[in-house]
Scaffold this active site. Sequence first.
Site, PDB file in Angstrom:
ATOM      1  CD  GLU A  57      -3.148  -0.626   0.101  1.00 47.39           C
ATOM      2  OE1 GLU A  57      -3.201   0.520  -0.384  1.00 47.39           O
ATOM      3  OE2 GLU A  57      -3.953  -1.526  -0.216  1.00 47.39           O
ATOM      4  CG  ASP A 109      -7.062   5.194  -0.499  1.00 50.97           C
ATOM      5  OD1 ASP A 109      -8.199   5.304  -0.009  1.00 50.97           O
ATOM      6  OD2 ASP A 109      -6.850   4.656  -1.599  1.00 50.97           O
TER       7      ASP A 109
END
Length: 120
Positions: free
Chosen positions: A30, A48
């Site tokens: 990520e 995000d």
Amino acid sequence: MDRCSLAREMSNLGVPRDQLSKWTCIAEHESSYRTGVVGPENYNGSNDYGIFQINNYYWCQPANGRFSYNECALSCNALLTDDITNSVRCAQKIQRQQGWSAWSTWKYCNGALPSIDGCF
């Protein structure tokens, strides 16, 4: 941060050791273990945040005042610090509610992973 420092810090925060390989894999894919990262805009205009790339439409309140369900009851900026307590607590909540597949990178982490034991 790297795989072992993340594993040790998460362990210190009470994350079960049998989950650490999964969490470190998610963080690697990520954010490359970077805490201060804000991802590019998603299809719905959301972003995000942090080491686990937690979405601001559902989980944290963005600084721009945009609507958020803010399920983790915190500012998105709280996910961008080197103190990963907020990120870990929020990620655990997401995992409890939605499972590991809440992260699109789970496909890289769903299977045999290297042992984390060498980090301790």
